[in-house]
Design a protein around this motif. Sequence first.
Motif, PDB file in Angstrom:
ATOM      1  N   ILE A  79     -23.908  21.960  47.738  1.00  0.00           N
ATOM      2  CA  ILE A  79     -24.187  20.642  48.526  1.00  0.00           C
ATOM      3  C   ILE A  79     -25.689  20.999  49.106  1.00  0.00           C
ATOM      4  O   ILE A  79     -26.230  19.671  49.024  1.00  0.00           O
ATOM      5  CB  ILE A  79     -23.162  20.410  49.737  1.00  0.00           C
ATOM      6  CG1 ILE A  79     -21.785  20.210  49.057  1.00  0.00           C
ATOM      7  CG2 ILE A  79     -23.661  19.327  50.623  1.00  0.00           C
ATOM      8  CD1 ILE A  79     -20.724  20.025  50.247  1.00  0.00           C
ATOM      9  N   ILE A  80     -26.052  21.846  49.541  1.00  0.00           N
ATOM     10  CA  ILE A  80     -27.449  22.021  49.726  1.00  0.00           C
ATOM     11  C   ILE A  80     -28.536  21.669  48.693  1.00  0.00           C
ATOM     12  O   ILE A  80     -29.392  21.019  48.919  1.00  0.00           O
ATOM     13  CB  ILE A  80     -27.723  23.479  50.506  1.00  0.00           C
ATOM     14  CG1 ILE A  80     -26.855  23.282  51.991  1.00  0.00           C
ATOM     15  CG2 ILE A  80     -29.072  23.651  50.926  1.00  0.00           C
ATOM     16  CD1 ILE A  80     -27.038  24.649  52.610  1.00  0.00           C
ATOM     17  N   ILE A  81     -28.303  22.335  47.713  1.00  0.00           N
ATOM     18  CA  ILE A  81     -28.963  22.106  46.323  1.00  0.00           C
ATOM     19  C   ILE A  81     -29.121  20.680  46.019  1.00  0.00           C
ATOM     20  O   ILE A  81     -30.188  20.028  45.718  1.00  0.00           O
ATOM     21  CB  ILE A  81     -28.577  22.854  45.220  1.00  0.00           C
ATOM     22  CG1 ILE A  81     -28.781  24.478  45.509  1.00  0.00           C
ATOM     23  CG2 ILE A  81     -29.471  22.630  44.050  1.00  0.00           C
ATOM     24  CD1 ILE A  81     -28.273  25.478  44.516  1.00  0.00           C
ATOM     25  N   ALA A  82     -27.901  19.968  46.179  1.00  0.00           N
ATOM     26  CA  ALA A  82     -28.072  18.418  45.731  1.00  0.00           C
ATOM     27  C   ALA A  82     -28.790  17.698  46.745  1.00  0.00           C
ATOM     28  O   ALA A  82     -29.552  16.881  46.528  1.00  0.00           O
ATOM     29  CB  ALA A  82     -26.663  18.042  45.824  1.00  0.00           C
ATOM     30  N   LEU A  83     -28.702  17.911  47.914  1.00  0.00           N
ATOM     31  CA  LEU A  83     -29.242  17.467  49.199  1.00  0.00           C
ATOM     32  C   LEU A  83     -31.148  17.676  49.143  1.00  0.00           C
ATOM     33  O   LEU A  83     -31.728  16.776  49.075  1.00  0.00           O
ATOM     34  CB  LEU A  83     -28.821  17.682  50.471  1.00  0.00           C
ATOM     35  CG  LEU A  83     -27.503  17.383  50.938  1.00  0.00           C
ATOM     36  CD1 LEU A  83     -27.124  17.916  52.190  1.00  0.00           C
ATOM     37  CD2 LEU A  83     -27.630  15.795  50.999  1.00  0.00           C
ATOM     38  N   LEU A  84     -31.210  18.795  48.510  1.00  0.00           N
ATOM     39  CA  LEU A  84     -32.741  19.163  48.299  1.00  0.00           C
ATOM     40  C   LEU A  84     -33.242  18.408  47.241  1.00  0.00           C
ATOM     41  O   LEU A  84     -34.249  18.034  47.155  1.00  0.00           O
ATOM     42  CB  LEU A  84     -32.789  20.684  48.434  1.00  0.00           C
ATOM     43  CG  LEU A  84     -32.840  21.372  49.443  1.00  0.00           C
ATOM     44  CD1 LEU A  84     -32.822  22.888  49.281  1.00  0.00           C
ATOM     45  CD2 LEU A  84     -33.708  21.369  50.500  1.00  0.00           C
ATOM     46  N   ALA A  85     -32.328  18.454  46.089  1.00  0.00           N
ATOM     47  CA  ALA A  85     -32.971  17.691  44.788  1.00  0.00           C
ATOM     48  C   ALA A  85     -33.020  15.868  45.366  1.00  0.00           C
ATOM     49  O   ALA A  85     -33.960  15.588  44.998  1.00  0.00           O
ATOM     50  CB  ALA A  85     -31.811  17.820  43.779  1.00  0.00           C
ATOM     51  N   LEU A  86     -32.035  15.691  46.265  1.00  0.00           N
ATOM     52  CA  LEU A  86     -32.202  14.199  46.566  1.00  0.00           C
ATOM     53  C   LEU A  86     -33.488  14.150  47.292  1.00  0.00           C
ATOM     54  O   LEU A  86     -34.206  12.977  47.191  1.00  0.00           O
ATOM     55  CB  LEU A  86     -31.123  13.836  47.129  1.00  0.00           C
ATOM     56  CG  LEU A  86     -30.767  12.176  47.162  1.00  0.00           C
ATOM     57  CD1 LEU A  86     -30.824  11.593  46.051  1.00  0.00           C
ATOM     58  CD2 LEU A  86     -29.522  12.074  48.150  1.00  0.00           C
ATOM     59  N   LEU A  87     -33.904  15.023  48.299  1.00  0.00           N
ATOM     60  CA  LEU A  87     -34.929  14.661  49.183  1.00  0.00           C
ATOM     61  C   LEU A  87     -36.295  14.896  48.292  1.00  0.00           C
ATOM     62  O   LEU A  87     -37.405  14.074  48.592  1.00  0.00           O
ATOM     63  CB  LEU A  87     -34.939  15.962  50.152  1.00  0.00           C
ATOM     64  CG  LEU A  87     -36.202  15.932  51.020  1.00  0.00           C
ATOM     65  CD1 LEU A  87     -36.302  14.765  51.829  1.00  0.00           C
ATOM     66  CD2 LEU A  87     -36.262  17.428  51.836  1.00  0.00           C
ATOM     67  N   ALA A  88     -36.025  15.827  47.108  1.00  0.00           N
ATOM     68  CA  ALA A  88     -37.528  16.122  46.432  1.00  0.00           C
ATOM     69  C   ALA A  88     -37.695  14.770  45.656  1.00  0.00           C
ATOM     70  O   ALA A  88     -38.806  14.494  45.395  1.00  0.00           O
ATOM     71  CB  ALA A  88     -37.080  17.211  45.469  1.00  0.00           C
ATOM     72  N   SER A  89     -36.653  14.216  44.892  1.00  0.00           N
ATOM     73  CA  SER A  89     -36.787  12.981  44.550  1.00  0.00           C
ATOM     74  C   SER A  89     -37.277  11.946  45.198  1.00  0.00           C
ATOM     75  O   SER A  89     -38.105  11.140  44.744  1.00  0.00           O
ATOM     76  CB  SER A  89     -35.312  12.507  43.816  1.00  0.00           C
ATOM     77  OG  SER A  89     -35.425  11.311  42.976  1.00  0.00           O
ATOM     78  N   TYR A  90     -36.884  11.904  46.290  1.00  0.00           N
ATOM     79  CA  TYR A  90     -37.305  10.770  47.232  1.00  0.00           C
ATOM     80  C   TYR A  90     -38.681  10.980  47.529  1.00  0.00           C
ATOM     81  O   TYR A  90     -39.691   9.814  47.400  1.00  0.00           O
ATOM     82  CB  TYR A  90     -36.614  11.040  48.679  1.00  0.00           C
ATOM     83  CG  TYR A  90     -37.364   9.928  49.543  1.00  0.00           C
ATOM     84  CD1 TYR A  90     -36.844   8.479  49.787  1.00  0.00           C
ATOM     85  CD2 TYR A  90     -38.017  10.689  50.702  1.00  0.00           C
ATOM     86  CE1 TYR A  90     -37.403   7.758  50.842  1.00  0.00           C
ATOM     87  CE2 TYR A  90     -38.389   9.604  51.470  1.00  0.00           C
ATOM     88  CZ  TYR A  90     -38.114   8.253  51.631  1.00  0.00           C
ATOM     89  OH  TYR A  90     -38.753   7.525  52.659  1.00  0.00           O
TER      90      TYR A  90
END
Length: 93
Positions: free
Chosen positions: A1-12
Amino acid sequence: IIIALLALLASYLTDRAANRPVIGDSWTTARRDSAQLLADPASIKDSALVAVLAAKTYGWRGHFTVHTWLVYKRSGETHYTRYDVIGWRNSDL
């Protein structure tokens, strides 16, 4: 879940750095005119054409989904006909 959230933040952050709108203007104000992706229909009057096109959806949904539409032209016609659905949770479908 943390990796997914970090990927979403990076995309943003990538979208913000590129000055692309992520949140703000509504998709309802987006342009609806041609992006000139297909040939001029008058120049291919004697040919039929069917095209399925897709583009990122507006805002945060664009990280997960695309908007698709169908364009066709019958042989002899000088215009395209476009079919697509715009809007979320449209009860008129």
